[in-house]
Design an enzyme around this catalytic site. Structure first.
Site, short mmCIF file in Angstrom:
data_model
loop_
_atom_site.label_atom_id
_atom_site.label_comp_id
_atom_site.label_asym_id
_atom_site.label_seq_id
_atom_site.Cartn_x
_atom_site.Cartn_y
_atom_site.Cartn_z
N TRP A 68 38.86 43.07 52.02
CA TRP A 68 37.91 41.96 52.17
C TRP A 68 37.80 41.50 53.62
CZ3 TRP A 68 33.62 40.83 50.68
CH2 TRP A 68 33.08 39.55 50.62
N LYS A 114 41.51 34.46 46.51
CA LYS A 114 41.18 34.08 45.14
C LYS A 114 42.45 34.10 44.31
CE LYS A 114 36.43 35.81 45.32
NZ LYS A 114 35.51 36.90 44.93
N GLY A 158 32.44 34.39 45.32
CA GLY A 158 31.30 34.95 44.59
C GLY A 158 31.54 36.42 44.26
N SER A 195 31.60 39.72 45.05
CA SER A 195 31.46 40.38 46.35
C SER A 195 32.60 41.37 46.56
CB SER A 195 31.49 39.33 47.45
OG SER A 195 32.59 38.43 47.27
N ALA A 198 34.51 44.19 48.29
CA ALA A 198 34.53 44.66 49.67
C ALA A 198 33.85 46.02 49.81
CB ALA A 198 35.98 44.75 50.14
N LYS A 244 39.08 33.98 37.20
CA LYS A 244 38.36 35.17 36.67
C LYS A 244 39.26 36.40 36.75
CE LYS A 244 37.52 36.93 40.90
NZ LYS A 244 37.53 38.25 41.50
N THR A 248 33.92 41.13 38.07
CA THR A 248 35.34 41.47 37.96
C THR A 248 35.67 42.15 36.63
OG1 THR A 248 35.69 39.50 39.25
CG2 THR A 248 37.63 40.48 38.33
N ARG A 253 40.42 45.60 40.52
CA ARG A 253 41.87 45.92 40.46
C ARG A 253 42.54 45.25 39.27
NH1 ARG A 253 42.63 43.90 46.51
NH2 ARG A 253 41.08 45.24 47.44
N VAL A 266 46.29 44.45 46.34
CA VAL A 266 46.84 43.33 45.60
C VAL A 266 45.95 43.01 44.40
CG1 VAL A 266 47.31 40.85 45.80
CG2 VAL A 266 47.89 42.37 47.69
#
Ligand SMILES: NC(=O)c1ccc[n+]([C@@H]2O[C@H](COP(=O)([O-])OP(=O)(O)OC[C@H]3O[C@@H](n4cnc5c(N)ncnc54)[C@H](O)[C@@H]3O)[C@@H](O)[C@H]2O)c1
Length: 345
Positions: free
Chosen positions: A15, A109, A138, A140, A142, A193, A250, A257, A281
């Site tokens: 990110w 996050k 939001g 997004s 990477a 989330k 997500t 992830r 992570v």
């Protein structure tokens, strides 16, 4: 306002790297800080972030350093792209440098273990209450942002002027930024989330269908709203980009992830083995522990997030989790809320 600004991005993960590229596209001068000198060398020499964002070229005008003082001194804006469990350490180190007067953009996050603080609260608890902080969040990933795939995000700050500053300078045609004031709601949406995504992954791992997953995500959203509103968030925020928007991405994206962690759990693998083979992570794991701690403190029952915690920290079998959740008595769908009478703090 100046045409361009200097931006230091602290954190060389996927990110941080993607946001550094967005800022270069916007015409800003950018410095990327790596926490590790040996990895900084790899970035400098190969001009590719092979570990966290492979396949994307890092232009030569991207400055790279592992000297934190140099990075803090450089930026008019400091972007914090560090996973929430490492954030406090880095913030402690920033304390002795000249960060005053700079806007801090928080992008983590997660919720910190033990303290149960959100990223902006961690920052304020160390650097002071009056700092100009903007939370950028939001749907997004990477991998997509770095490849200029159109992305919509939100910049939130108690002081709208600070959010508008970030909107003005970080925006390009492929990276659209909305603004709003509900920093609490934006941070809760972004963190929680990830926990629901683990549950969604378990549905996939167990080879359930679209019905199950959509139902789970919807009830997951209900839990996110319950916890967020209890902490002063505006319920409407959860129906925006940082809420339902990020939740959808997500729970469905191939880049997810946390979704991956859930899928592997659903297939019957152990969490230790799953995490052991991931370089990146998955914030939902630690956040699930924080949510459990918050719920204990506040005597709040969030069934889905509670069961995710049981799978991650007590090895509860996913099959048993499904049984527990489906045997609960269904009640009125949105009984806890009357949004029309909500008064933001
Ligand atoms: N990847 C995304 O698409 C994305 C999008 C929006 C927000 N975020 C959030 O941004 C934050 C950073 O995530 P990421 O995806 O860039 O991470 P990543 O998993 O790609 O990389 C891990 C990062 O943690 C750093 N790190 C590891 N140990 C550290 C330590 N001891 N001290 C300081 N840093 C250490 C690594 O150097 C690396 O920068 C997270 O909170 C994440 O939720 C990620």
């Amino acid at each position: 306002m100046p045409k361009n600004i200097k931006v230091s991005v602290l954190g060389d993960g996927g990110w941080g790297t993607a946001l550094a590229l967005v800022n270069l596209r916007c015409g800003n001068e950018v410095m990327l800080w790596s926490a590790f000198a040996d990895y900084e060398k790899i970035l400098q020499e190969g001009r590719e972030n092979v570990k966290f964002l492979p396949g994307v070229k890092l232009p030569t005008d991207l400055r790279i350093t592992s000297d934190l003082k140099e990075a803090v001194d450089f930026g008019d804006v400091l972007v914090l792209a560090i996973p929430s469990q490492y954030l406090r350490d880095v913030i402690f180190r920033i304390q002795s440098f000249s960060y005053q007067g700079k806007i801090l953009v928080s992008t983590a996050k997660g919720i910190e273990k033990k303290t149960c603080l959100r990223p902006s609260e961690i920052i304020r608890s160390v650097l002071g209450e009056d700092l100009p902080i903007v939370v950028l969040s939001g749907p997004s990933h990477a991998e997509e942002v770095a490849r200029k795939i159109p992305t919509l995000t939100v910049a939130a700050s108690g002081n709208l002027k600070h959010a508008q500053y970030v909107q003005e300078y970080f925006r390009d045609p492929q990276f659209r930024i909305y603004v709003q004031k509900d920093l609490t709601g934006v941070e809760f949406g972004g963190a929680l989330k990830n926990v629901i995504a683990i549950a969604a992954g378990v549905c996939d791992g167990l080879q359930f269908g679209d019905n199950t997953k959509s139902g789970l995500i919807t009830r997951g959203l209900y839990e996110i709203v319950r916890l967020g509103v209890k902490h002063g968030a505006n319920p409407n925020t959860f129906f925006g980009l940082s809420g339902i928007g990020d939740l959808i991405t997500t729970c469905f994206s191939k880049h997810g992830r946390n979704l991956h962690v859930g899928r592997e759990l659903g297939k019957g693998r152990k969490i230790k083995d799953i995490l052991g083979e991931m370089a990146m992570v998955a914030e939902g794991v630690d956040t699930s522990l924080s949510v459990h701690q918050l719920c204990e403190r506040e005597a709040l029952q969030l069934p889905i997030m509670g069961e995710v915690y049981q799978m991650l920290f007590h090895d509860k079998d996913p099959g048993e989790v499904v049984e527990t959740l489906l045997s609960r008595t269904p009640f009125e769908e949105w009984k806890a809320f009357d949004f029309s009478s909500f008064q933001p703090k």
